[in-house]
Design an enzyme around this catalytic site. Structure first.
Site, PDB file in Angstrom:
ATOM      1  CG  HIS A 140      -1.900   1.072   1.307  1.00  0.00           C
ATOM      2  ND1 HIS A 140      -2.448   1.514   2.481  1.00  0.00           N
ATOM      3  CD2 HIS A 140      -2.439   1.866   0.331  1.00  0.00           C
ATOM      4  CE1 HIS A 140      -3.270   2.513   2.245  1.00  0.00           C
ATOM      5  NE2 HIS A 140      -3.278   2.757   0.947  1.00  0.00           N
ATOM      6  CD  GLU A 152      -1.019   0.784   6.126  1.00  0.00           C
ATOM      7  OE1 GLU A 152      -1.414   0.699   7.271  1.00  0.00           O
ATOM      8  OE2 GLU A 152      -1.792   0.989   5.175  1.00  0.00           O
ATOM      9  CG  ASN A 190      -6.820   4.590   4.106  1.00  0.00           C
ATOM     10  OD1 ASN A 190      -6.686   5.816   4.160  1.00  0.00           O
ATOM     11  ND2 ASN A 190      -6.387   3.867   3.090  1.00  0.00           N
TER      12      ASN A 190
HETATM   13  C1  CAA Z   1      -5.979   6.930   0.653  1.00  0.00           C
HETATM   14  C2  CAA Z   1      -4.878   5.999   0.926  1.00  0.00           C
HETATM   15  O1  CAA Z   1      -5.062   4.797   0.780  1.00  0.00           O
HETATM   16  C3  CAA Z   1      -3.571   6.385   1.465  1.00  0.00           C
HETATM   17  C4  CAA Z   1      -3.075   7.752   1.115  1.00  0.00           C
HETATM   18  O2  CAA Z   1      -2.334   7.926   0.194  1.00  0.00           O
HETATM   19  S1  CAA Z   1      -3.656   8.972   2.073  1.00  0.00           S
HETATM   20  C5  CAA Z   1      -2.846  10.408   1.460  1.00  0.00           C
HETATM   21  C6  CAA Z   1      -1.449  10.521   1.992  1.00  0.00           C
HETATM   22  N1  CAA Z   1      -0.887  11.742   1.505  1.00  0.00           N
HETATM   23  C7  CAA Z   1      -0.942  12.892   2.181  1.00  0.00           C
HETATM   24  O3  CAA Z   1      -1.435  12.931   3.301  1.00  0.00           O
HETATM   25  C8  CAA Z   1      -0.390  14.072   1.467  1.00  0.00           C
HETATM   26  C9  CAA Z   1      -0.506  15.321   2.281  1.00  0.00           C
HETATM   27  N2  CAA Z   1       0.069  16.449   1.536  1.00  0.00           N
HETATM   28  C10 CAA Z   1       1.416  16.651   1.464  1.00  0.00           C
HETATM   29  O4  CAA Z   1       2.218  15.920   2.028  1.00  0.00           O
HETATM   30  C11 CAA Z   1       1.873  17.825   0.638  1.00  0.00           C
HETATM   31  O5  CAA Z   1       0.806  18.748   0.533  1.00  0.00           O
HETATM   32  C12 CAA Z   1       2.366  17.420  -0.804  1.00  0.00           C
HETATM   33  C13 CAA Z   1       3.641  16.600  -0.682  1.00  0.00           C
HETATM   34  C14 CAA Z   1       1.334  16.632  -1.573  1.00  0.00           C
HETATM   35  C15 CAA Z   1       2.621  18.684  -1.588  1.00  0.00           C
HETATM   36  O6  CAA Z   1       3.528  19.442  -0.852  1.00  0.00           O
HETATM   37  P1  CAA Z   1       3.503  21.044  -0.859  1.00  0.00           P
HETATM   38  O7  CAA Z   1       4.715  21.495  -0.113  1.00  0.00           O
HETATM   39  O8  CAA Z   1       2.168  21.483  -0.394  1.00  0.00           O
HETATM   40  O9  CAA Z   1       3.530  21.441  -2.358  1.00  0.00           O
HETATM   41  P2  CAA Z   1       4.736  21.532  -3.375  1.00  0.00           P
HETATM   42  O10 CAA Z   1       5.766  22.512  -2.912  1.00  0.00           O
HETATM   43  O11 CAA Z   1       4.070  21.770  -4.687  1.00  0.00           O
HETATM   44  O12 CAA Z   1       5.343  20.059  -3.380  1.00  0.00           O
HETATM   45  C16 CAA Z   1       6.379  19.601  -2.521  1.00  0.00           C
HETATM   46  C17 CAA Z   1       7.217  18.630  -3.285  1.00  0.00           C
HETATM   47  O13 CAA Z   1       6.417  17.480  -3.672  1.00  0.00           O
HETATM   48  C18 CAA Z   1       6.448  17.309  -5.099  1.00  0.00           C
HETATM   49  N3  CAA Z   1       5.115  16.887  -5.536  1.00  0.00           N
HETATM   50  C19 CAA Z   1       3.942  17.428  -5.175  1.00  0.00           C
HETATM   51  N4  CAA Z   1       2.929  16.759  -5.752  1.00  0.00           N
HETATM   52  C20 CAA Z   1       3.492  15.761  -6.492  1.00  0.00           C
HETATM   53  C21 CAA Z   1       2.975  14.731  -7.317  1.00  0.00           C
HETATM   54  N5  CAA Z   1       1.639  14.562  -7.482  1.00  0.00           N
HETATM   55  N6  CAA Z   1       3.834  13.889  -7.918  1.00  0.00           N
HETATM   56  C22 CAA Z   1       5.176  14.037  -7.753  1.00  0.00           C
HETATM   57  N7  CAA Z   1       5.723  14.986  -6.971  1.00  0.00           N
HETATM   58  C23 CAA Z   1       4.891  15.844  -6.361  1.00  0.00           C
HETATM   59  C24 CAA Z   1       6.795  18.654  -5.651  1.00  0.00           C
HETATM   60  O14 CAA Z   1       7.454  18.548  -6.889  1.00  0.00           O
HETATM   61  C25 CAA Z   1       7.716  19.220  -4.599  1.00  0.00           C
HETATM   62  O15 CAA Z   1       9.025  18.716  -4.758  1.00  0.00           O
HETATM   63  P3  CAA Z   1      10.294  19.681  -4.572  1.00  0.00           P
HETATM   64  O16 CAA Z   1       9.996  20.607  -3.442  1.00  0.00           O
HETATM   65  O17 CAA Z   1      11.388  18.717  -4.265  1.00  0.00           O
HETATM   66  O18 CAA Z   1      10.416  20.353  -5.866  1.00  0.00           O
HETATM   67  N1  NDP Z   2      -6.043   7.846  -4.312  1.00  0.00           N
HETATM   68  C1  NDP Z   2      -5.274   7.565  -3.281  1.00  0.00           C
HETATM   69  O1  NDP Z   2      -4.868   8.475  -2.542  1.00  0.00           O
HETATM   70  C2  NDP Z   2      -4.863   6.168  -3.000  1.00  0.00           C
HETATM   71  C3  NDP Z   2      -5.471   5.097  -3.647  1.00  0.00           C
HETATM   72  N2  NDP Z   2      -5.083   3.824  -3.381  1.00  0.00           N
HETATM   73  C4  NDP Z   2      -5.712   2.690  -4.066  1.00  0.00           C
HETATM   74  O2  NDP Z   2      -5.108   2.585  -5.358  1.00  0.00           O
HETATM   75  C5  NDP Z   2      -6.077   2.080  -6.290  1.00  0.00           C
HETATM   76  C6  NDP Z   2      -6.176   3.053  -7.447  1.00  0.00           C
HETATM   77  O3  NDP Z   2      -6.570   4.324  -6.976  1.00  0.00           O
HETATM   78  P1  NDP Z   2      -6.328   5.654  -7.836  1.00  0.00           P
HETATM   79  O4  NDP Z   2      -5.077   5.522  -8.618  1.00  0.00           O
HETATM   80  O5  NDP Z   2      -6.529   6.778  -6.912  1.00  0.00           O
HETATM   81  O6  NDP Z   2      -7.578   5.567  -8.840  1.00  0.00           O
HETATM   82  P2  NDP Z   2      -7.728   6.209 -10.297  1.00  0.00           P
HETATM   83  O7  NDP Z   2      -9.194   6.293 -10.523  1.00  0.00           O
HETATM   84  O8  NDP Z   2      -6.865   7.421 -10.443  1.00  0.00           O
HETATM   85  O9  NDP Z   2      -7.068   5.101 -11.250  1.00  0.00           O
HETATM   86  C7  NDP Z   2      -7.561   3.793 -11.415  1.00  0.00           C
HETATM   87  C8  NDP Z   2      -7.138   3.360 -12.812  1.00  0.00           C
HETATM   88  O10 NDP Z   2      -7.372   1.963 -12.964  1.00  0.00           O
HETATM   89  C9  NDP Z   2      -8.066   1.773 -14.210  1.00  0.00           C
HETATM   90  N3  NDP Z   2      -8.799   0.512 -14.161  1.00  0.00           N
HETATM   91  C10 NDP Z   2     -10.045   0.293 -13.660  1.00  0.00           C
HETATM   92  N4  NDP Z   2     -10.356  -1.013 -13.822  1.00  0.00           N
HETATM   93  C11 NDP Z   2      -9.296  -1.609 -14.415  1.00  0.00           C
HETATM   94  C12 NDP Z   2      -9.016  -2.931 -14.880  1.00  0.00           C
HETATM   95  N5  NDP Z   2      -9.939  -3.892 -14.755  1.00  0.00           N
HETATM   96  N6  NDP Z   2      -7.811  -3.186 -15.465  1.00  0.00           N
HETATM   97  C13 NDP Z   2      -6.888  -2.224 -15.608  1.00  0.00           C
HETATM   98  N7  NDP Z   2      -7.098  -0.942 -15.225  1.00  0.00           N
HETATM   99  C14 NDP Z   2      -8.285  -0.650 -14.636  1.00  0.00           C
HETATM  100  C15 NDP Z   2      -8.931   2.999 -14.334  1.00  0.00           C
HETATM  101  O11 NDP Z   2      -9.375   3.146 -15.653  1.00  0.00           O
HETATM  102  P3  NDP Z   2     -10.778   3.984 -15.916  1.00  0.00           P
HETATM  103  O12 NDP Z   2     -10.521   5.370 -15.416  1.00  0.00           O
HETATM  104  O13 NDP Z   2     -10.937   3.879 -17.379  1.00  0.00           O
HETATM  105  O14 NDP Z   2     -11.835   3.269 -15.119  1.00  0.00           O
HETATM  106  C16 NDP Z   2      -7.943   4.075 -13.914  1.00  0.00           C
HETATM  107  O15 NDP Z   2      -7.074   4.436 -14.975  1.00  0.00           O
HETATM  108  C17 NDP Z   2      -7.376   1.882  -5.500  1.00  0.00           C
HETATM  109  O16 NDP Z   2      -7.436   0.547  -5.045  1.00  0.00           O
HETATM  110  C18 NDP Z   2      -7.206   2.847  -4.342  1.00  0.00           C
HETATM  111  O17 NDP Z   2      -7.957   2.475  -3.214  1.00  0.00           O
HETATM  112  C19 NDP Z   2      -4.066   3.544  -2.506  1.00  0.00           C
HETATM  113  C20 NDP Z   2      -3.400   4.553  -1.879  1.00  0.00           C
HETATM  114  C21 NDP Z   2      -3.785   5.954  -2.038  1.00  0.00           C
END
Ligand code: CAA
Ligand code: NDP
Length: 283
Positions: A140, A152, A190
């Site tokens: 993860h 993770e 999460n």
């Molecule tokens: C849902 C799940 O299953 C699990 C999850 O992922 S939950 C989400 C976990 N993530 C978080 O909580 C993110 C929280 N946010 C942050 O940490 C910060 O806002 C952030 C890192 C996203 C952006 O940071 P910021 O200081 O606000 O903006 P910014 O200055 O534009 O970016 C910082 C650095 O990250 C990089 N960056 C930002 N977004 C990026 C992206 N989408 N891809 C690649 N690099 C990125 C930037 O290039 C920048 O790098 P440098 O400083 O080295 O040039």
């Molecule tokens: N968003 C987040 O912050 C995080 C997400 N995740 C997990 O990662 C996974 C992807 O999330 P995320 O990238 O945000 O989602 P997105 O919607 O950005 O991307 C998912 C992609 O998978 C494609 N897709 C759907 N079904 C299939 C398939 N059967 N075969 C191949 N490709 C497929 C989708 O295509 P189309 O758009 O055409 O449906 C899309 O391009 C989820 O399981 C999510 O829970 C984990 C950590 C953080």
């Protein structure tokens, strides 16, 4: 076991990030999506990130081209035939993941590890779609993948120590920090993060404060890099809702009920940054 060839399923925000960090670490990557447009969008995102690294002097143009050259396009899950590990990052839906894992189980070599980037779905249940549950594991990554340190690693009921160690080693090679977690709803990340986001949405729904005020409280008061509503938009509101539903169902506890406002936004197709509108407007 030696891992050289990695296949990533789903070229969305997570899949493209995972493909980028794997190619950066020297792995050969096959990036798969169902649609060519989705693959192209994924590659565009990777190219943009790498170009920024070149501009900032962190990579050379040759390194950028080398990384892109290690990523191969795939629109067919049967391309898993050469993979040592497959990392699935398609949509957060058990039926979709079951169908993908069934196909991968038939297509991938016997030694291949089948990993999933699921945010919350039970690894053990995904593994049950295959004939190799001992080689299925949760890997993860956090969003944005190129920036965040944590991976993770979640053991399913049958996952072997050999598979765990191989994934742990690979995570370290990617420059990330592995943390071991057991297979429980929402894992650790999460289970803790998403109820906070859901509570922020309830707070908005009840009119306690504006969205900007709620985000400011958590940014300025708790030093979070993003407020919870901005973070929800960043993650994707559909993904947030799927995770809350898994927590609610998995624990059978009303404290995990998803906010009706979150349901309403998802039903409207306001999925956050990726669709241009969520709690905030990105158009
Ligand atoms: C849902 C799940 O299953 C699990 C999850 O992922 S939950 C989400 C976990 N993530 C978080 O909580 C993110 C929280 N946010 C942050 O940490 C910060 O806002 C952030 C890192 C996203 C952006 O940071 P910021 O200081 O606000 O903006 P910014 O200055 O534009 O970016 C910082 C650095 O990250 C990089 N960056 C930002 N977004 C990026 C992206 N989408 N891809 C690649 N690099 C990125 C930037 O290039 C920048 O790098 P440098 O400083 O080295 O040039
Ligand atoms: N968003 C987040 O912050 C995080 C997400 N995740 C997990 O990662 C996974 C992807 O999330 P995320 O990238 O945000 O989602 P997105 O919607 O950005 O991307 C998912 C992609 O998978 C494609 N897709 C759907 N079904 C299939 C398939 N059967 N075969 C191949 N490709 C497929 C989708 O295509 P189309 O758009 O055409 O449906 C899309 O391009 C989820 O399981 C999510 O829970 C984990 C950590 C953080």
């Amino acid at each position: 076991m030696t891992i050289e060839n990695v296949m990533v399923i789903g070229a969305g925000q997570m899949g493209s990030g995972i493909a980028q960090v794997c190619a950066q670490a020297g792995f050969n990557v096959t990036l798969n999506d169902m649609k060519e447009e989705a693959y192209n969008r994924g590659i565009q995102g990777i190219t943009k990130n790498l170009s920024r690294d070149v501009e900032k002097g962190r990579k050379t143009e040759e390194e950028k081209e080398g990384i892109l050259g290690r990523i191969t396009k795939s629109l067919d899950l049967n391309d898993a035939k050469n993979a040592d590990i497959v990392i699935e990052a398609a949509v957060e839906n058990m039926d979709v993941k079951h169908s993908i894992f069934k196909t991968l189980d038939a297509a991938a070599p016997e030694h291949a590890i089948l990993a999933t980037n699921t945010s919350s779905l039970p690894i053990t249940e995904i593994a049950a779609a295959t004939n190799r549950p001992e080689r299925v594991i949760g890997m993860h990554f956090m969003n944005p993948v190129p920036v965040m340190q944590l991976v993770e690693i979640i053991r399913g009921l049958a996952t072997t120590d050999e598979v765990y160690t191989a994934v742990e080693d690979m995570t370290t090679k990617l420059g990330k920090t592995p943390v071991e977690v057991q297979d429980f709803p929402g894992f650790v990340s999460n289970r803790i993060l998403m109820p906070m986001i859901n509570e922020a949405i309830f707070t908005l729904q009840e009119g306690v404060a504006s969205k900007e005020a709620i985000d400011s409280v958590m940014k300025l008061g708790m030093n979070h890099p993003m407020g919870p509503l901005t973070l929800a938009d960043f993650i994707g509101l559909d993904t947030c809702l799927y995770i809350m539903e898994i927590l609610y169902e998995g624990f059978g506890d009303s404290k995990y009920r998803p906010s009706p406002l979150l349901r309403k936004y998802v039903a409207a197709g306001w999925l956050g940054k990726k669709t241009g509108r969520g709690f905030y407007d990105y158009s």
